[in-house]
Design a protein around this motif. Structure first.
Motif, mmCIF file in Angstrom:
data_model
loop_
_atom_site.group_PDB
_atom_site.id
_atom_site.type_symbol
_atom_site.label_atom_id
_atom_site.label_comp_id
_atom_site.label_asym_id
_atom_site.label_seq_id
_atom_site.Cartn_x
_atom_site.Cartn_y
_atom_site.Cartn_z
ATOM 1 N N VAL A 229 4.990 -9.054 -7.886
ATOM 2 C CA VAL A 229 4.324 -9.034 -6.577
ATOM 3 C C VAL A 229 3.519 -10.316 -6.386
ATOM 4 C CG1 VAL A 229 2.642 -7.831 -5.112
ATOM 5 C CG2 VAL A 229 4.311 -6.515 -6.429
ATOM 6 N N TYR B 128 0.078 -3.771 1.103
ATOM 7 C CA TYR B 128 1.215 -3.569 0.198
ATOM 8 C C TYR B 128 0.797 -2.670 -0.968
ATOM 9 C CZ TYR B 128 5.191 -4.663 -2.819
ATOM 10 O OH TYR B 128 6.293 -4.559 -3.626
ATOM 11 N N ILE C 163 2.268 1.077 -1.795
ATOM 12 C CA ILE C 163 2.937 1.299 -3.091
ATOM 13 C C ILE C 163 2.217 2.381 -3.879
ATOM 14 C CG2 ILE C 163 3.335 0.264 -5.369
ATOM 15 C CD1 ILE C 163 5.414 -0.677 -3.466
ATOM 16 N N ASN D 211 9.815 2.059 1.702
ATOM 17 C CA ASN D 211 10.464 0.810 2.113
ATOM 18 C C ASN D 211 10.362 0.587 3.618
ATOM 19 O OD1 ASN D 211 11.120 0.173 -0.510
ATOM 20 N ND2 ASN D 211 13.188 0.998 -0.375
ATOM 21 N N LEU E 218 6.901 -0.678 4.276
ATOM 22 C CA LEU E 218 6.718 -2.036 3.774
ATOM 23 C C LEU E 218 7.467 -3.067 4.605
ATOM 24 C CD1 LEU E 218 6.795 -1.341 -0.048
ATOM 25 C CD2 LEU E 218 4.817 -2.027 1.338
ATOM 26 N N GLN F 133 10.115 -11.669 1.658
ATOM 27 C CA GLN F 133 9.238 -10.812 0.864
ATOM 28 C C GLN F 133 9.826 -9.417 0.723
ATOM 29 O OE1 GLN F 133 5.727 -11.201 3.255
ATOM 30 N NE2 GLN F 133 4.901 -12.898 2.028
ATOM 31 N N TYR F 134 10.404 -8.911 1.799
ATOM 32 C CA TYR F 134 10.994 -7.577 1.754
ATOM 33 C C TYR F 134 12.189 -7.537 0.797
ATOM 34 C CZ TYR F 134 12.980 -3.137 3.253
ATOM 35 O OH TYR F 134 13.492 -1.863 3.269
ATOM 36 N N HIS G 185 10.790 -7.482 -2.598
ATOM 37 C CA HIS G 185 10.294 -6.125 -2.907
ATOM 38 C C HIS G 185 11.446 -5.200 -3.278
ATOM 39 C CE1 HIS G 185 8.836 -2.069 -2.502
ATOM 40 N NE2 HIS G 185 9.764 -1.882 -1.575
ATOM 41 N N ASN H 149 12.563 -5.957 -6.770
ATOM 42 C CA ASN H 149 11.573 -5.553 -7.768
ATOM 43 C C ASN H 149 11.496 -4.037 -7.907
ATOM 44 O OD1 ASN H 149 10.912 -8.251 -8.131
ATOM 45 N ND2 ASN H 149 9.233 -8.173 -6.670
#
Length: 141
Positions: free
Chosen positions: A56, A69, A73, A107, A110, A118-119, A122, A125
Motif C-alpha cells: 500500500v 483506504y 480495508i 473493491n 475502493l 492505484q485500483y 490494489h 495486492n
C-alpha cells in the motif's frame, strides 16, 4: 510511524480487553464461546499485514485517500475474519459466498477513491491475500 501507532493501539486494546474480561456478563461469555480461531496464526497475520502495508505504501496514496483506504480495508477485513464464528452457523459454501461478496463490496468502495493505476495495484495486492484465503479454506475459484 503509522506502524508504531497501530502496534500501540493493538497493545492498548489487548490490555483494555484483559481488564474488561474480568467483568464478563453471561452474554459476553456466550459470544466468546462462539468465537472460532482465525484462519492464520498471529505470526502469519503479522507477516501478511506487514507485506500488505508495504504494498500500500508503494501506491503512494495522498494522506486523506490513505485514511479512507485503510478505513475501508479494515472494516471489510474485520467482517471477513468473523465469517467462521460458530454463532453464525455458516456452511463452508456460505462462508465462501459471503467472503466473495465482501471482497466485491470492498473493491466497489475502493474503486471510487482510487485512480485507475492505484485500483489495479490494489486488486493485485488484495488478490494475493484472497488467493491465500482460498488456499487455506480450500475454496475453488
Amino acid at each position: 510511524m503509522k506502524v508504531y501507532q497501530i502496534l500501540y493501539l493493538g497493545c492498548f486494546l489487548l490490555v483494555a480487553n484483559m481488564s474488561i474480561a474480568q467483568n464478563k456478563t453471561e452474554k459476553d461469555i456466550e459470544l466468546q464461546e462462539a468465537k472460532v480461531d482465525t484462519v492464520y496464526t498471529v505470526e502469519e497475520r503479522a507477516n501478511i499485514q506487514r507485506w500488505f502495508y508495504e504494498r500500500v505504501n508503494d501506491m503512494q496514496l495522498k494522506p486523506d485517500v490513505r485514511d479512507d483506504y485503510d478505513r475501508i480495508i479494515n472494516k471489510y477485513v474485520f467482517d471477513m475474519s468473523r465469517l467462521n464464528d460458530a454463532d453464525k452457523n455458516y456452511t463452508r459454501e456460505e462462508i465462501h459466498d459471503k467472503f466473495d461478496e465482501m471482497v466485491d463490496k470492498m473493491n466497489t468502495e475502493l474503486k471510487s477513491i482510487l485512480t485507475t493505476d492505484q485500483y489495479v495495484n490494489h486488486l493485485e495486492n488484495f488478490g494475493e491475500i484472497q488467493r491465500s484465503v482460498y488456499r487455506r479454506w480450500n475454496f475453488k475459484n
